[in-house]
Design an enzyme around this catalytic site. Structure first.
Site, PDB file in Angstrom:
ATOM      1  N   SER A 113       0.843  -1.198   0.000  1.00 42.16           N
ATOM      2  CA  SER A 113       0.000   0.000   0.000  1.00 42.16           C
ATOM      3  C   SER A 113       0.871   1.238   0.000  1.00 42.16           C
ATOM      4  CB  SER A 113      -0.912   0.011   1.228  1.00 42.16           C
ATOM      5  OG  SER A 113      -1.534   1.275   1.391  1.00 42.16           O
ATOM      6  N   TYR A 139      -2.216  -0.636  10.240  1.00 46.59           N
ATOM      7  CA  TYR A 139      -2.334  -1.293   8.940  1.00 46.59           C
ATOM      8  C   TYR A 139      -1.081  -1.039   8.100  1.00 46.59           C
ATOM      9  CZ  TYR A 139      -3.775  -1.993   4.093  1.00 46.59           C
ATOM     10  OH  TYR A 139      -3.834  -2.379   2.772  1.00 46.59           O
TER      11      TYR A 139
END
Length: 317
Positions: A113, A139
């Site tokens: 990401s 995350y």
């Protein structure tokens, strides 16, 4: 002879689209894995259902005879606790990598990401693939931890690792915030974002699929990290304008509103992450993709948004 490709997380938004894309490529045969009922996946004959992903998952059967792995599985942003991110996102991914070595897999593509780079960029500064990482939340930190461990694993083995950090992915069948935004626009509800002049990079699912395809076989992709996006960034207000036209609203749906007030209101309801996405910039530099792999986005943002909106209208209930 066809290369055998294992795709984990095959029932997700990216996974479903990627399977449809790759099954048209004659040089690959596909193996898919998801936690859903295998009958839900009719895109490939070789589908495996697993009950959970973590440090004890047995990947030996799905990995049998596999040449390449695309790892998409895991818990999405805001969907898990720190402990779940550690067990599912970190331990799950590393478990696959270690068993992939035993199965003599040649290359593993890990979909990470852009949040590993950080949450926002500033004027005159864009994220690059080789920047010093700056993950902010649990995350993003879990994604970065996997990246770091995969690099170590690749050094100590013959497994090549390719790390891809997409920006926000959009396209037909998208879920979460972009789906909510289209529903809001379709209802002709006002949005106080007319004065937002930020720059955010997005990537259409078509462009992401195209880039993953290049990374599957290009010899120079091995053990590299890439950011991937459309060619140019777009402001949130311009994004809403283009979506409203594609959704046949044909009226201005947003009005200027003081940014600091809007940000304060979102912070008060615990959605500081939404405030950052709506109000701040996040630009990435994808020049490395062109220089090293000869890759350029194959779809314009305008065309990608139009196809996403058309799909939304066709499936609207």
């Amino acid at each position: 002879m066809k290369s055998k490709v294992l795709i984990t997380g095959s029932s997700g938004f990216i996974g479903k689209n990627l399977i449809n894309f790759l099954k048209e490529k004659k040089e690959f045969s596909l193996v898919t894995v998801s936690r859903d009922d295998p009958r839900l996946d009719d895109n490939t004959k070789n589908h495996f259902q697993i009950s959970s992903i973590g440090s004890s998952t047995d990947w030996s059967k799905p990995l049998k005879g596999v040449d390449l792995v695309i790892y998409l599985a895991g818990i999405a942003h805001r969907s898990g606790t720190r402990e779940e991110y550690e067990e599912i996102n970190v331990n799950g991914a590393l478990r696959v990598a270690k068993q992939a070595i035993d199965a003599q897999v040649k290359r593993l593509i890990y979909i990470s990401s852009v949040k590993v780079n950080g949450e926002k960029t500033y004027s005159g500064k864009v994220f690059k693939a080789d920047d010093l990482p700056n993950p902010q939340d649990s995350y993003a930190k879990s994604k970065y931890k996997v990246e770091s461990e995969l690099r170590r694993i690749s050094i100590d083995s013959d497994l090549e690792v390719v790390i891809i950090r997409p920006v926000l992915v959009y396209g037909p069948g998208v879920k979460s915030n972009l789906l909510s935004l289209m529903k809001w626009i379709k209802k002709r509800l006002p949005l106080p974002l007319g004065g937002v002049d930020n720059k955010r990079s997005f990537v259409s699912i078509t462009n992401l699929n195209s880039f993953i395809y290049i990374c599957l076989t290009h010899p120079k992709a091995g053990n590299e990290t890439f950011l991937v996006s459309d060619q140019n960034p777009i402001s949130i207000s311009k994004l809403i304008e283009k979506l409203s036209l594609s959704l046949n609203t044909n009226i201005p749906l947003f009005f200027p509103f003081p940014e600091f007030i809007l940000r304060t209101l979102l912070l008060m309801i615990g959605r500081g992450d939404v405030a950052t996405k709506l109000l701040k910039s996040l630009e990435v530099d994808i020049e490395k993709n062109s220089k090293l792999l000869g890759w350029q986005p194959v779809q314009s943002t305008e065309d990608g948004l139009k196809k996403m909106a058309e799909d939304f209208l066709n499936n609207e209930q």
